[in-house]
Design a protein around this motif. Structure first.
Motif, PDB file in Angstrom:
ATOM      1  N   LEU A  27       0.876  -1.178   0.000  1.00 24.65           N
ATOM      2  CA  LEU A  27       0.000   0.000   0.000  1.00 24.65           C
ATOM      3  C   LEU A  27       0.908   1.221   0.000  1.00 24.65           C
ATOM      4  CD1 LEU A  27      -2.990   0.686   2.370  1.00 24.65           C
ATOM      5  CD2 LEU A  27      -1.018   2.196   2.446  1.00 24.65           C
ATOM      6  N   ILE A  28       0.571   2.214  -0.796  1.00 27.22           N
ATOM      7  CA  ILE A  28       1.395   3.426  -0.856  1.00 27.22           C
ATOM      8  C   ILE A  28       0.776   4.478   0.050  1.00 27.22           C
ATOM      9  CG2 ILE A  28       2.286   5.240  -2.353  1.00 27.22           C
ATOM     10  CD1 ILE A  28       2.186   3.194  -4.646  1.00 27.22           C
ATOM     11  N   VAL A  29       1.480   4.874   1.088  1.00 25.38           N
ATOM     12  CA  VAL A  29       0.893   5.771   2.083  1.00 25.38           C
ATOM     13  C   VAL A  29       0.521   7.118   1.470  1.00 25.38           C
ATOM     14  CG1 VAL A  29       2.012   4.612   4.019  1.00 25.38           C
ATOM     15  CG2 VAL A  29       3.145   6.584   2.941  1.00 25.38           C
ATOM     16  N   SER A  30       1.276   7.578   0.482  1.00 25.95           N
ATOM     17  CA  SER A  30       0.978   8.881  -0.095  1.00 25.95           C
ATOM     18  C   SER A  30      -0.263   8.849  -0.988  1.00 25.95           C
ATOM     19  CB  SER A  30       2.177   9.394  -0.897  1.00 25.95           C
ATOM     20  OG  SER A  30       2.495   8.495  -1.937  1.00 25.95           O
ATOM     21  N   ASP A  31      -0.763   7.666  -1.296  1.00 26.07           N
ATOM     22  CA  ASP A  31      -1.990   7.526  -2.075  1.00 26.07           C
ATOM     23  C   ASP A  31      -3.217   7.357  -1.192  1.00 26.07           C
ATOM     24  OD1 ASP A  31      -0.619   5.574  -4.864  1.00 26.07           O
ATOM     25  OD2 ASP A  31      -0.625   7.731  -4.453  1.00 26.07           O
ATOM     26  N   ASN A  32      -2.995   7.398   0.122  1.00 21.64           N
ATOM     27  CA  ASN A  32      -4.079   7.143   1.073  1.00 21.64           C
ATOM     28  C   ASN A  32      -4.118   8.201   2.156  1.00 21.64           C
ATOM     29  OD1 ASN A  32      -5.280   4.163   0.657  1.00 21.64           O
ATOM     30  ND2 ASN A  32      -3.106   4.164   0.115  1.00 21.64           N
ATOM     31  N   VAL A  33      -5.276   8.316   2.772  1.00 18.32           N
ATOM     32  CA  VAL A  33      -5.387   9.101   3.998  1.00 18.32           C
ATOM     33  C   VAL A  33      -5.016   8.148   5.126  1.00 18.32           C
ATOM     34  CG1 VAL A  33      -6.880  10.450   5.495  1.00 18.32           C
ATOM     35  CG2 VAL A  33      -7.215  10.523   3.006  1.00 18.32           C
ATOM     36  N   MET A  34      -3.938   8.457   5.800  1.00 16.75           N
ATOM     37  CA  MET A  34      -3.435   7.584   6.853  1.00 16.75           C
ATOM     38  C   MET A  34      -3.813   8.147   8.218  1.00 16.75           C
ATOM     39  SD  MET A  34      -2.052   5.246   5.057  1.00 16.75           S
ATOM     40  CE  MET A  34      -1.334   4.278   6.397  1.00 16.75           C
ATOM     41  N   ALA A  35      -4.043   7.256   9.161  1.00 21.83           N
ATOM     42  CA  ALA A  35      -4.496   7.709  10.476  1.00 21.83           C
ATOM     43  C   ALA A  35      -3.941   6.825  11.575  1.00 21.83           C
ATOM     44  CB  ALA A  35      -6.020   7.718  10.537  1.00 21.83           C
ATOM     45  N   TRP A  36      -3.881   7.407  12.756  1.00 22.53           N
ATOM     46  CA  TRP A  36      -3.584   6.677  13.983  1.00 22.53           C
ATOM     47  C   TRP A  36      -4.827   6.678  14.852  1.00 22.53           C
ATOM     48  CZ3 TRP A  36       0.772   3.978  15.089  1.00 22.53           C
ATOM     49  CH2 TRP A  36       1.908   4.224  14.308  1.00 22.53           C
ATOM     50  N   TYR A  37      -5.148   5.514  15.358  1.00 21.25           N
ATOM     51  CA  TYR A  37      -6.231   5.340  16.317  1.00 21.25           C
ATOM     52  C   TYR A  37      -5.633   4.798  17.614  1.00 21.25           C
ATOM     53  CZ  TYR A  37     -10.094   5.788  12.927  1.00 21.25           C
ATOM     54  OH  TYR A  37     -11.009   6.249  12.017  1.00 21.25           O
ATOM     55  N   HIS A  46     -10.736   5.042  19.016  1.00 22.43           N
ATOM     56  CA  HIS A  46     -11.061   6.292  18.350  1.00 22.43           C
ATOM     57  C   HIS A  46      -9.819   6.882  17.699  1.00 22.43           C
ATOM     58  CE1 HIS A  46      -9.655   8.035  22.203  1.00 22.43           C
ATOM     59  NE2 HIS A  46      -9.366   9.098  21.479  1.00 22.43           N
ATOM     60  N   ARG A  47     -10.073   7.744  16.728  1.00 24.81           N
ATOM     61  CA  ARG A  47      -8.990   8.326  15.953  1.00 24.81           C
ATOM     62  C   ARG A  47      -8.316   9.452  16.724  1.00 24.81           C
ATOM     63  NH1 ARG A  47     -11.343  10.263  10.908  1.00 24.81           N
ATOM     64  NH2 ARG A  47     -11.370  12.351  11.778  1.00 24.81           N
ATOM     65  N   VAL A  48      -6.988   9.483  16.670  1.00 25.66           N
ATOM     66  CA  VAL A  48      -6.251  10.572  17.314  1.00 25.66           C
ATOM     67  C   VAL A  48      -5.622  11.515  16.304  1.00 25.66           C
ATOM     68  CG1 VAL A  48      -5.800   9.314  19.452  1.00 25.66           C
ATOM     69  CG2 VAL A  48      -4.164   9.159  17.592  1.00 25.66           C
ATOM     70  N   ALA A  49      -5.306  11.023  15.096  1.00 23.95           N
ATOM     71  CA  ALA A  49      -4.676  11.899  14.115  1.00 23.95           C
ATOM     72  C   ALA A  49      -4.810  11.304  12.729  1.00 23.95           C
ATOM     73  CB  ALA A  49      -3.191  12.097  14.442  1.00 23.95           C
ATOM     74  N   LEU A  50      -4.863  12.190  11.734  1.00 22.16           N
ATOM     75  CA  LEU A  50      -4.834  11.737  10.350  1.00 22.16           C
ATOM     76  C   LEU A  50      -4.025  12.698   9.509  1.00 22.16           C
ATOM     77  CD1 LEU A  50      -6.758  13.497   8.190  1.00 22.16           C
ATOM     78  CD2 LEU A  50      -8.584  12.397   9.449  1.00 22.16           C
ATOM     79  N   ILE A  51      -3.544  12.170   8.389  1.00 23.91           N
ATOM     80  CA  ILE A  51      -2.830  12.983   7.412  1.00 23.91           C
ATOM     81  C   ILE A  51      -3.350  12.584   6.040  1.00 23.91           C
ATOM     82  CG2 ILE A  51      -0.878  11.346   7.356  1.00 23.91           C
ATOM     83  CD1 ILE A  51       0.934  13.845   6.845  1.00 23.91           C
ATOM     84  N   ASN A  52      -3.689  13.592   5.224  1.00 25.09           N
ATOM     85  CA  ASN A  52      -4.244  13.259   3.922  1.00 25.09           C
ATOM     86  C   ASN A  52      -3.125  13.036   2.904  1.00 25.09           C
ATOM     87  OD1 ASN A  52      -3.405  15.799   3.107  1.00 25.09           O
ATOM     88  ND2 ASN A  52      -5.426  16.509   2.498  1.00 25.09           N
ATOM     89  N   LYS A  53      -3.501  12.988   1.637  1.00 26.19           N
ATOM     90  CA  LYS A  53      -2.515  12.686   0.597  1.00 26.19           C
ATOM     91  C   LYS A  53      -1.550  13.847   0.391  1.00 26.19           C
ATOM     92  CE  LYS A  53      -5.993   9.836  -1.700  1.00 26.19           C
ATOM     93  NZ  LYS A  53      -6.765   9.599  -2.932  1.00 26.19           N
ATOM     94  N   GLY A  54      -1.900  15.012   0.899  1.00 27.11           N
ATOM     95  CA  GLY A  54      -1.016  16.160   0.833  1.00 27.11           C
ATOM     96  C   GLY A  54      -0.376  16.389   2.179  1.00 27.11           C
ATOM     97  N   MET A  99     -10.730   4.480   4.709  1.00 32.39           N
ATOM     98  CA  MET A  99     -11.490   4.006   3.544  1.00 32.39           C
ATOM     99  C   MET A  99     -11.004   2.638   3.074  1.00 32.39           C
ATOM    100  SD  MET A  99     -13.452   6.568   3.398  1.00 32.39           S
ATOM    101  CE  MET A  99     -14.378   6.387   1.910  1.00 32.39           C
ATOM    102  N   THR A 100     -10.209   1.956   3.904  1.00 38.45           N
ATOM    103  CA  THR A 100      -9.804   0.579   3.631  1.00 38.45           C
ATOM    104  C   THR A 100     -10.073  -0.239   4.887  1.00 38.45           C
ATOM    105  OG1 THR A 100      -7.509   0.586   4.456  1.00 38.45           O
ATOM    106  CG2 THR A 100      -7.890   1.496   2.251  1.00 38.45           C
ATOM    107  N   THR A 101      -9.822  -1.521   4.773  1.00 40.50           N
ATOM    108  CA  THR A 101     -10.007  -2.405   5.926  1.00 40.50           C
ATOM    109  C   THR A 101      -8.673  -2.807   6.532  1.00 40.50           C
ATOM    110  OG1 THR A 101     -10.041  -4.332   4.479  1.00 40.50           O
ATOM    111  CG2 THR A 101     -12.170  -3.329   5.020  1.00 40.50           C
ATOM    112  N   PHE A 102      -7.619  -2.096   6.166  1.00 37.79           N
ATOM    113  CA  PHE A 102      -6.275  -2.479   6.593  1.00 37.79           C
ATOM    114  C   PHE A 102      -5.900  -1.808   7.910  1.00 37.79           C
ATOM    115  CE2 PHE A 102      -6.100  -4.624   2.797  1.00 37.79           C
ATOM    116  CZ  PHE A 102      -6.205  -3.797   1.686  1.00 37.79           C
ATOM    117  N   TRP A 103      -5.506  -2.645   8.869  1.00 37.10           N
ATOM    118  CA  TRP A 103      -5.082  -2.175  10.177  1.00 37.10           C
ATOM    119  C   TRP A 103      -3.796  -2.896  10.568  1.00 37.10           C
ATOM    120  CZ3 TRP A 103      -7.756   1.377  13.299  1.00 37.10           C
ATOM    121  CH2 TRP A 103      -9.021   1.758  12.828  1.00 37.10           C
TER     122      TRP A 103
END
Length: 113
Positions: A27-37, A46-54, A99-103
């Motif tokens: 999975l390419i992290v820059s192609d996804n919205v990545m988050a920490w829960y 619950h979610r603590v932080a996210l970073i979008n593709k930018g 937006m994926t099921t990957f954890w």
């Protein structure tokens, strides 16, 4: 096959710092919205932080000003810098691509008084 592998958790005293890492493969992290829960005992995850593709980032109110999410596209990794840790930050921390099921499997963070 997608894998997200967290590391960097541990035991730290209140006021201390930790940096969590999330290594992604398949999975390419820059192609996804990545988050920490995080999930504390007896509480919902619950979610603590996210970073979008930018470069847009978003934080839960409870961690604003103390946590910083970042991404290294060359290494395909996501980080969570946690400063001024508090006992209430104690939880298992998970990396995910929204937006994926990957954890990932999670990494334990314990903050002592």
């Amino acid at each position: 096959q997608v894998q997200l592998v967290e590391s960097g958790g541990g035991l730290v005293q209140a006021g201390g710092s930790l940096r969590l890492s999330c290594a992604a493969s398949g999975l390419i992290v820059s192609d996804n919205v990545m988050a920490w829960y995080r999930k504390a005992p007896g509480k919902e995850r619950h979610r603590v932080a996210l970073i979008n593709k930018g470069t847009y980032t978003n934080y839960a109110d409870s961690v604003k000003g103390r946590f910083t999410i970042s991404r290294d596209d060359a290494k395909n990794m996501v980080y969570l810098q946690m400063d001024n840790l508090k006992p209430e930050d104690t939880a298992v921390y998970y990396c995910t691509a929204l937006m994926t099921t990957f954890w990932g499997q999670g990494t334990q963070v314990t903050v002592s008084t």
